[in-house]
Design a protein around this motif. Structure first.
Motif, PDB file in Angstrom:
ATOM      1  N   ASP A 160       0.808  -1.219   0.000  1.00  0.00           N
ATOM      2  CA  ASP A 160       0.000   0.000   0.000  1.00  0.00           C
ATOM      3  C   ASP A 160       0.841   1.269   0.000  1.00  0.00           C
ATOM      4  N   LEU A 161       2.154   1.116  -0.020  1.00  0.00           N
ATOM      5  CA  LEU A 161       3.029   2.290  -0.005  1.00  0.00           C
ATOM      6  C   LEU A 161       2.890   3.074  -1.310  1.00  0.00           C
ATOM      7  N   MET A 162       2.554   4.350  -1.192  1.00  0.00           N
ATOM      8  CA  MET A 162       2.488   5.251  -2.344  1.00  0.00           C
ATOM      9  C   MET A 162       3.249   6.522  -1.997  1.00  0.00           C
TER      10      MET A 162
ATOM     11  N   THR B  76      12.717   3.046  -7.133  1.00  0.00           N
ATOM     12  CA  THR B  76      12.883   1.587  -7.066  1.00  0.00           C
ATOM     13  C   THR B  76      11.996   0.997  -5.972  1.00  0.00           C
ATOM     14  N   ILE B  77      11.959   1.651  -4.827  1.00  0.00           N
ATOM     15  CA  ILE B  77      11.091   1.192  -3.733  1.00  0.00           C
ATOM     16  C   ILE B  77       9.635   1.224  -4.169  1.00  0.00           C
ATOM     17  N   GLN B  78       9.252   2.277  -4.891  1.00  0.00           N
ATOM     18  CA  GLN B  78       7.884   2.357  -5.407  1.00  0.00           C
ATOM     19  C   GLN B  78       7.591   1.194  -6.354  1.00  0.00           C
ATOM     20  N   GLY B  79       8.578   0.838  -7.172  1.00  0.00           N
ATOM     21  CA  GLY B  79       8.413  -0.292  -8.079  1.00  0.00           C
ATOM     22  C   GLY B  79       8.233  -1.602  -7.338  1.00  0.00           C
TER      23      GLY B  79
ATOM     24  N   ILE C 175       4.949  -4.238  -7.253  1.00  0.00           N
ATOM     25  CA  ILE C 175       5.040  -5.685  -7.499  1.00  0.00           C
ATOM     26  C   ILE C 175       4.268  -6.452  -6.427  1.00  0.00           C
ATOM     27  N   PHE C 176       4.423  -6.050  -5.163  1.00  0.00           N
ATOM     28  CA  PHE C 176       3.689  -6.707  -4.079  1.00  0.00           C
ATOM     29  C   PHE C 176       2.187  -6.441  -4.202  1.00  0.00           C
ATOM     30  N   TYR C 177       1.838  -5.231  -4.633  1.00  0.00           N
ATOM     31  CA  TYR C 177       0.417  -4.910  -4.817  1.00  0.00           C
ATOM     32  C   TYR C 177      -0.184  -5.743  -5.942  1.00  0.00           C
TER      33      TYR C 177
ATOM     34  N   LEU D  36       3.702   5.592 -10.331  1.00  0.00           N
ATOM     35  CA  LEU D  36       3.529   6.890  -9.685  1.00  0.00           C
ATOM     36  C   LEU D  36       2.904   7.909 -10.636  1.00  0.00           C
ATOM     37  N   GLY D  37       3.288   7.847 -11.909  1.00  0.00           N
ATOM     38  CA  GLY D  37       2.805   8.844 -12.851  1.00  0.00           C
ATOM     39  C   GLY D  37       1.462   8.536 -13.473  1.00  0.00           C
TER      40      GLY D  37
END
Length: 310
Positions: free
Chosen positions: A210-212, A254-257, A261-263, A300-301
């Motif tokens: 859920d990290l955004m 990279t962390i967002q990526g 993947i987990f989402y 993100l975009g």
């Protein structure tokens, strides 16, 4: 009665901190682990008795730090103590683990920067320059060994080494930021089980999927990337600043990526172990990190998660 209870617990937490400090100073291997727990007494005391009493405990803790250690152990006590008070205050406000990580990282970073500045001003010890000298000496020793067996490194190897060394020095600010984040994260990691054992209610980490990150980071990333294309003087302040900001923003993308993947795995009802396997493979094969970073930028975009729900 209340003041007596505060003084009693303060004395207990001070004793725990002193023991941990002694272990970290005089027991090489166990000391590394003990260092990660140095902030815990301050966190617990601040959560229970407010940050004002936490700051008072910090001031008192400087006495045994000098008495049992030396004047050089003061920076360690101040860094972990003040960061513990800050994190304990934020933890007591129940503002979430990510806010706690951010504030804790800033607290550690400020302490590390002040320690670095103090070492240069008062002790004439420049950590970056010392590392550079040590690396150059190691390379020269390697050269002498090769020369004894009749094999000298090519000029290209020497140039590549010098460029890598310069880059490592340029990226020192980013390294300090990452070190601060690591310390704040590890402090949370070791403190949470203790707080739960003491029946102090704390928030759990929200699911990583859920990290955004803020979408504004994407604009900063694009702006910095464009500025990097302009001819900048090597080693100038602007060049070093942009280089460090770019590296940190790349890490965040990279962390967002990874989060996406987990989402995606969660939405597709795929076992989380497979998403974890992708993370491990990406770390083992760096070229995969580029794909993960691009995925993070797109998520993100263009809000890929909403498209998965549709």
């Amino acid at each position: 009665m209340k003041n007596t209870r505060i003084l009693t617990e303060g004395a207990i937490q001070l004793a725990i901190f002193t023991v941990l400090l002694l272990i970290s100073l005089y027991m090489p291997f166990i000391g590394i682990i003990a260092t990660l727990f140095l902030s815990v007494p301050f966190i617990i005391f601040t959560i229970r008795h407010t940050y004002k009493n936490g700051l008072l405990l910090l001031l008192v803790s400087l006495i045994p730090s000098v008495w049992f250690g030396s004047i050089f152990s003061l920076p360690m006590a101040i860094m972990f103590g003040s960061s513990g008070v800050v994190m304990g205050h934020v933890w007591s406000k129940k503002q979430g683990r990510y806010i706690l990580l951010l504030v804790g990282s800033l607290a550690f970073l400020i302490n590390i920067v002040l320690l670095y500045i103090g070492s240069v001003l008062f002790f004439d010890f420049n950590f970056a320059e010392e590392i550079k000298v040590m690396m150059e000496e190691a390379f020269q020793n390697a050269q002498s060994i090769f020369s004894q067996v009749g094999q000298l490194p090519a000029e290209e190897v020497e140039e590549n080494f010098q460029q890598a060394l310069d880059l490592a020095i340029y990226l020192l600010p980013a390294s300090l930021v990452l070190a601060s984040v690591f310390l704040a994260w590890m402090t949370q990691l070791v403190t949470a089980p203790i707080l739960k054992r003491l029946q102090i209610k704390i928030d759990d980490w929200p699911p990583f999927r859920d990290l955004m990150l803020p979408k504004s980071l994407l604009w900063y990333y694009l702006i910095v990337m464009i500025l990097m294309f302009f001819p900048l003087e090597q080693g100038s302040f602007v060049h070093i600043a942009l280089l460090n900001i770019f590296q940190i923003l790349q890490l965040l993308m990279t962390i967002q990526g990874f989060s996406f993947i987990f989402y995606w795995a969660y939405q597709k009802k795929i076992a989380q172990k497979w998403a974890a396997a992708i993370v491990v493979l990406s770390l083992l094969f760096p070229f995969l990190l580029y794909l993960v970073r691009i995925l993070g930028i797109i998520d993100l975009g263009f809000e890929l998660r909403k498209r998965l729900k549709d």
